[in-house]
Design a protein around this motif. Sequence first.
Motif: not given
Length: 168
Positions: A46-48, A62-63, A91-95, A115-116
């Motif tokens: 999803r983050i990609q 990552d974010v 904010i989308f976090l690429g967990v 941090v992210v």
Amino acid sequence: MGVVLRNLQKVVPLRRARLRKDVETLRHILGIHKFDLGIVCVDNHRIQHINNVYRKKNVPTDVLSFPFYEDLRPGKLPCPFHRDELNLGDIFLGVEFVMEQCKEDSLDLHGTLAVVTAHGICHLLGYRHETEEEWTEMLQKESYILNEYNRLTGRNLEPLMKRCAQDR
């Protein structure tokens, strides 16, 4: 105002209460608790996809931050005219991506997510890192935030400088 925290991934076990507490601490440090903030945790796929659609980079990250106020100057808080404008953005976090980086660098997942998230909030507040000058300014802000976070929590978090340099 509050934080909307959604976990849309099932790849990495996530302690949402810990992440929520960390986000609240970051909001306190920055004096942004009157603003709504969305945090969405997603997997690499999803983050990609989001990164490809919005940044034309077909890789996981990552974010990703989507500010409500797109032209905000770094360090300036928005001045909303209406109650429904008390929003900083999402904010989308690429967990999954963050977990992979944590394994490579022997880092704690939840500390790294804090941090992210701080990095993502900086983007919502107008900070960028497209030039060396912007990168330096953003790194100083992140360092300040994390120093305060460490003081309040007894932790020892630092900005992920490698990530910032790669994103530029």
